[in-house]
Enzyme design. Structure first.
Site, short mmCIF file in Angstrom:
data_model
loop_
_atom_site.label_atom_id
_atom_site.label_comp_id
_atom_site.label_asym_id
_atom_site.label_seq_id
_atom_site.Cartn_x
_atom_site.Cartn_y
_atom_site.Cartn_z
NE ARG A 170 7.33 -3.53 6.00
CZ ARG A 170 6.07 -3.12 6.12
NH1 ARG A 170 5.35 -2.85 5.05
NH2 ARG A 170 5.53 -3.03 7.31
NE ARG A 222 6.62 -1.04 10.75
CZ ARG A 222 5.46 -0.92 10.11
NH1 ARG A 222 5.42 -0.33 8.93
NH2 ARG A 222 4.35 -1.39 10.62
CE LYS A 245 -2.27 -0.87 3.88
NZ LYS A 245 -1.60 -2.11 4.28
NE ARG A 262 2.06 -5.25 11.56
CZ ARG A 262 2.94 -4.95 10.62
NH1 ARG A 262 4.08 -5.62 10.52
NH2 ARG A 262 2.72 -3.97 9.79
NE ARG A 298 -4.27 -1.61 10.18
CZ ARG A 298 -3.14 -1.00 9.92
NH1 ARG A 298 -3.12 0.14 9.29
NH2 ARG A 298 -2.00 -1.53 10.30
P1 AMP Z 1 1.01 0.12 9.58
O1 AMP Z 1 2.28 0.86 9.33
O2 AMP Z 1 -0.16 0.67 8.79
O3 AMP Z 1 1.17 -1.37 9.37
O4 AMP Z 1 0.62 0.34 11.11
C1 AMP Z 1 1.48 -0.08 12.16
C2 AMP Z 1 0.68 -0.21 13.45
O5 AMP Z 1 0.12 1.06 13.79
C3 AMP Z 1 -0.49 -1.17 13.38
O6 AMP Z 1 -0.12 -2.52 13.61
C4 AMP Z 1 -1.38 -0.62 14.50
O7 AMP Z 1 -0.87 -0.97 15.79
C5 AMP Z 1 -1.19 0.88 14.35
N1 AMP Z 1 -2.18 1.46 13.41
C6 AMP Z 1 -1.96 2.01 12.19
N2 AMP Z 1 -3.10 2.46 11.64
C7 AMP Z 1 -4.07 2.19 12.54
C8 AMP Z 1 -5.49 2.38 12.54
N3 AMP Z 1 -6.14 2.94 11.51
N4 AMP Z 1 -6.19 1.97 13.64
C9 AMP Z 1 -5.57 1.41 14.71
N5 AMP Z 1 -4.24 1.17 14.75
C10 AMP Z 1 -3.49 1.56 13.68
#
Ligand code: AMP
Length: 208
Positions: free
Chosen positions: A127, A154, A13, A165, A88
């Site tokens: 990654r 990360r 994404k 996740r 989400r």
């Molecule tokens: P991402 O980089 O989008 O994979 O997000 C990393 C982490 O941030 C996720 O595993 C969640 O813990 C938190 N996170 C990101 N976006 C959201 C969201 N819209 N709602 C809740 N938690 C989020």
């Protein structure tokens, strides 16, 4: 152009969002990036979000929704935006619809970057992410090709958190595919291909 990007973690994404931003100059709103910046800055929000993120769980809706609301009001989001990692879950999607309606705006598309779970596990565990600008690349890249920053893994891209996740994605986020199909704005691309090929389909689907 107002777009929501859907897809499992690691589906690509962020890469597709970056390409759209470069071409159309619209705002890239990544809730993951915003939350990681808050954690790095040790702000109140960062302190509250960190334990959820480390565990691969979703951060509570009210924290993330406030962040997005604020970001949607910013000058650079007025010409259009790409939401990456938000919504989400259904509650976030419903709130987004009502926030946008209150601003007299709407979503043009919900773009699903579709990748099979087994591909995702391999992608995420190899990654690396730039500490400075968030650019992602395979593990063989140790200096960021975009800004020269340091690449790191990360915490939530480590094997023990990846499965969690993906489970969260399946149970909470995947139902949004049907939500947006029901709103007749769902567009789907096969994300299991080189990023440029995926982007060619994205462009064709968005027909802007
Ligand atoms: P991402 O980089 O989008 O994979 O997000 C990393 C982490 O941030 C996720 O595993 C969640 O813990 C938190 N996170 C990101 N976006 C959201 C969201 N819209 N709602 C809740 N938690 C989020």
């Amino acid at each position: 152009m107002n777009i929501v990007l859907l897809g499992a973690p690691g589906a690509g994404k962020g890469t597709q969002a970056q390409k759209l931003v470069e071409e159309f100059g619209i705002a890239h709103i990544s809730t993951g990036d915003l939350l990681r910046a808050a954690v790095k800055a040790q702000s109140e929000l960062g302190l509250q979000a960190k334990s959820y993120m480390d565990a691969g769980k979703l951060v509570p809706d009210e924290l993330v929704i406030n962040l997005v609301k604020e970001r949607l009001q910013a000058d650079d989001a007025q010409e259009g935006f790409i939401l990456d990692g938000f919504p989400r879950n259904t509650a976030q999607a419903v709130t987004l619809d009502s926030e946008l309606a209150a601003m007299d705006r709407n979503l043009d598309a919900a773009l699903l970057v579709d990748v099979k779970p087994e591909v995702i596990v391999n992608r995420l565990s190899s990654r690396r992410t730039c500490r400075s600008c968030g650019y992602t690349a395979p593990a063989s890249v140790d200096v960021c090709p975009r800004c020269g920053g340091e690449m790191y893994q990360r915490d939530d891209d480590k094997p023990e958190t990846i499965q969690k996740r993906l489970d969260v994605y399946q149970t909470q986020t995947a139902p949004l595919v049907e939500y947006y199909r029901g709103h007749s704005i769902l567009k789907e691309v096969d994300g299991d291909r080189p990023a440029d090929e995926v982007y060619a389909d994205v462009r064709a689907l968005l027909t802007v």
